[in-house]
Design an enzyme around this catalytic site. Structure first.
Site, PDB file in Angstrom:
ATOM      1  N   GLY A   1      49.506   5.107  -4.185  1.00 15.07           N
ATOM      2  CA  GLY A   1      50.088   5.754  -3.322  1.00 15.07           C
ATOM      3  C   GLY A   1      51.483   5.733  -2.568  1.00 15.07           C
ATOM      4  O   GLY A   1      51.736   5.882  -1.024  1.00 15.07           O
ATOM      5  N   GLY A   2      51.830   4.720  -3.176  1.00 19.19           N
ATOM      6  CA  GLY A   2      53.458   4.518  -2.471  1.00 19.19           C
ATOM      7  C   GLY A   2      54.840   5.478  -2.909  1.00 19.19           C
ATOM      8  O   GLY A   2      55.723   5.349  -2.611  1.00 19.19           O
ATOM      9  N   SER A   3      54.484   6.542  -2.722  1.00 17.34           N
ATOM     10  CA  SER A   3      55.390   7.774  -3.569  1.00 17.34           C
ATOM     11  C   SER A   3      55.440   8.531  -2.765  1.00 17.34           C
ATOM     12  O   SER A   3      56.814   8.970  -2.485  1.00 17.34           O
ATOM     13  CB  SER A   3      54.797   8.527  -4.117  1.00 17.34           C
ATOM     14  OG  SER A   3      52.991   9.044  -4.437  1.00 17.34           O
TER      15      SER A   3
ATOM     16  N   ASP B   1      46.545   9.901 -11.550  1.00 17.03           N
ATOM     17  CA  ASP B   1      46.174  10.385 -10.859  1.00 17.03           C
ATOM     18  C   ASP B   1      44.687   9.923 -10.409  1.00 17.03           C
ATOM     19  O   ASP B   1      43.730   9.513 -11.624  1.00 17.03           O
ATOM     20  CB  ASP B   1      46.209  12.362 -11.075  1.00 17.03           C
ATOM     21  CG  ASP B   1      45.063  12.893 -10.569  1.00 17.03           C
ATOM     22  OD1 ASP B   1      44.209  12.073  -9.001  1.00 17.03           O
ATOM     23  OD2 ASP B   1      44.449  14.005 -10.608  1.00 17.03           O
ATOM     24  N   VAL B   2      44.080   8.692  -9.489  1.00 19.72           N
ATOM     25  CA  VAL B   2      43.534   7.891  -9.063  1.00 19.72           C
ATOM     26  C   VAL B   2      41.807   8.993  -8.857  1.00 19.72           C
ATOM     27  O   VAL B   2      40.984   8.801  -8.788  1.00 19.72           O
ATOM     28  CB  VAL B   2      43.932   7.338  -7.804  1.00 19.72           C
ATOM     29  CG1 VAL B   2      44.951   6.441  -8.227  1.00 19.72           C
ATOM     30  CG2 VAL B   2      43.751   7.815  -7.092  1.00 19.72           C
TER      31      VAL B   2
ATOM     32  N   TYR C   1      36.406  12.677   5.419  1.00 18.05           N
ATOM     33  CA  TYR C   1      37.517  11.367   5.706  1.00 18.05           C
ATOM     34  C   TYR C   1      37.468  10.795   6.554  1.00 18.05           C
ATOM     35  O   TYR C   1      37.410   9.479   6.138  1.00 18.05           O
ATOM     36  CB  TYR C   1      38.609  12.454   5.776  1.00 18.05           C
ATOM     37  CG  TYR C   1      40.338  11.830   6.479  1.00 18.05           C
ATOM     38  CD1 TYR C   1      41.171  11.584   5.478  1.00 18.05           C
ATOM     39  CD2 TYR C   1      40.150  11.134   7.552  1.00 18.05           C
ATOM     40  CE1 TYR C   1      42.261  10.787   5.943  1.00 18.05           C
ATOM     41  CE2 TYR C   1      41.748  10.201   8.067  1.00 18.05           C
ATOM     42  CZ  TYR C   1      42.315  10.028   6.860  1.00 18.05           C
ATOM     43  OH  TYR C   1      43.329   9.705   6.654  1.00 18.05           O
TER      44      TYR C   1
ATOM     45  N   ALA D   1      34.312   9.441   6.971  1.00 13.87           N
ATOM     46  CA  ALA D   1      33.433   8.060   6.298  1.00 13.87           C
ATOM     47  C   ALA D   1      34.008   7.866   5.328  1.00 13.87           C
ATOM     48  O   ALA D   1      33.803   6.221   5.579  1.00 13.87           O
ATOM     49  CB  ALA D   1      32.229   9.046   5.386  1.00 13.87           C
TER      50      ALA D   1
ATOM     51  N   LYS E   1      37.099   5.998   5.563  1.00 12.59           N
ATOM     52  CA  LYS E   1      37.511   5.594   6.503  1.00 12.59           C
ATOM     53  C   LYS E   1      37.069   4.422   7.332  1.00 12.59           C
ATOM     54  O   LYS E   1      37.304   2.983   6.905  1.00 12.59           O
ATOM     55  CB  LYS E   1      39.215   6.147   7.255  1.00 12.59           C
ATOM     56  CG  LYS E   1      39.922   6.926   6.589  1.00 12.59           C
ATOM     57  CD  LYS E   1      40.678   6.083   5.324  1.00 12.59           C
ATOM     58  CE  LYS E   1      41.872   6.769   4.737  1.00 12.59           C
ATOM     59  NZ  LYS E   1      42.039   6.893   3.870  1.00 12.59           N
TER      60      LYS E   1
END
Ligand SMILES: NC(=O)c1ccc[n+]([C@@H]2O[C@H](COP(=O)([O-])OP(=O)(O)OC[C@H]3O[C@@H](n4cnc5c(N)ncnc54)[C@H](OP(=O)(O)O)[C@@H]3O)[C@@H](O)[C@H]2O)c1
Length: 245
Positions: free
Chosen positions: A15-17, A64-65, A150, A152, A154
């Site tokens: 997610g560094g993009s 794509d994770v 979201y 739950a 986190k």
């Protein structure tokens, strides 16, 4: 000795993009690290500054994770790994997260893929006695009425951070997390692009402004540095004071 010098260190930011992850990536790069990033688009040229992306000097891979076999199959673009930061995340609005499809979509990216990436790189992090950092959110400690998945996911990320922190300390890996408050990125566009919502959000923050990706990166630099050598399993709140009251 400079504790913020990451020369000779290799970092992967999933997610560094764009957004916060991109800020984390560029901050490690600015301090000498060899930085690799994962995102969803085919190539680095598919990102622009308008997306909150600066891929200059970073090694980009499309993974794509949400597709777990892609994580397993991804061939690392590095030989060793010192720092893994898991910043992947998405949110769905309009009650979508109350339905099975929306729930699964968010949980797969925000929580299941976090464990998958952690598991994949555990051997490399053990080898380097490295640092794993998991991006949670202040909502982990609160409620957010429209986004059950979201929230739950986190809360799960913070709980996973504590548990992996305990489990992997014996492997020499320090696992910690960060819980950002409000940062203007494409994930929060629904708020930042609505003046009224944005103003309300900012009013709820004692510092009276949103945070920047670089300010979240500051916590990541600290947690990955020798300055945090005795910090294990913690999720550090970086929110301008938002959840103090
Ligand atoms: N912004 C905030 O206020 C805030 C507050 C608390 C926590 N956070 C957390 O911070 C992290 C970063 O979010 P952000 O605000 O910076 O939003 P963002 O700019 O949308 O970044 C999200 C990142 O996750 C990646 N991603 C999403 N789905 C993916 C998938 N299926 N496979 C691989 N990568 C995927 C995105 O890739 P692409 O660039 O290709 O889309 C992007 O790099 C998230 O975990 C978010 O929950 C953000």
């Amino acid at each position: 000795m400079n504790d913020m010098d990451f020369t000779d260190k290799t970092a992967l930011i999933v997610g560094g993009s764009s957004g916060i992850g991109n800020g984390v990536a560029q901050n490690f790069r600015a301090r000498g690290a060899d930085v690799h990033v994962w995102g969803t688009r085919k190539s680095a040229s598919d990102y622009s500054a308008a997306d909150g992306s600066d891929l200059e000097g970073l090694t980009y891979s499309c993974v794509d994770v949400s597709k777990f076999d892609q994580i397993d199959a991804a061939k690392p673009t590095f030989e060793s790994l010192d720092i893994l930061v898991l910043c992947q995340g998405l949110v769905r609005y309009g009650k979508a997260e109350f339905e099975r499809a929306g729930w699964d979509e968010v949980m797969n990216v925000n929580l299941n893929s976090v464990m998958d990436c952690s598991r994949k790189f555990h051997p490399m992090l053990k080898e380097s006695a490295g640092s794993l950092i998991i991006m949670s959110s202040v909502v982990a400690f609160r409620s957010s009425m429209g986004n059950p998945a979201y929230v739950a996911s986190k809360a799960g990320a913070a709980a996973l951070t504590a548990t992996l922190g305990e489990a992997w300390a014996r492997d020499g890996i320090r696992v910690n997390g960060i819980a950002p408050g409000y940062v203007e990125t494409k994930l929060t566009a629904v708020t930042s692009e609505n003046e009224k919502r944005h103003d309300m959000m900012v009013k709820s923050i004692p510092l009276r402004r949103s945070g920047t990706p670089s300010e979240i990166a500051g916590a990541a630099l600290f947690l990955a540095s020798p300055l945090a050598s005795y910090v294990v399993g913690q999720t550090l709140v970086v929110d301008g004071g938002m959840i103090l009251s």
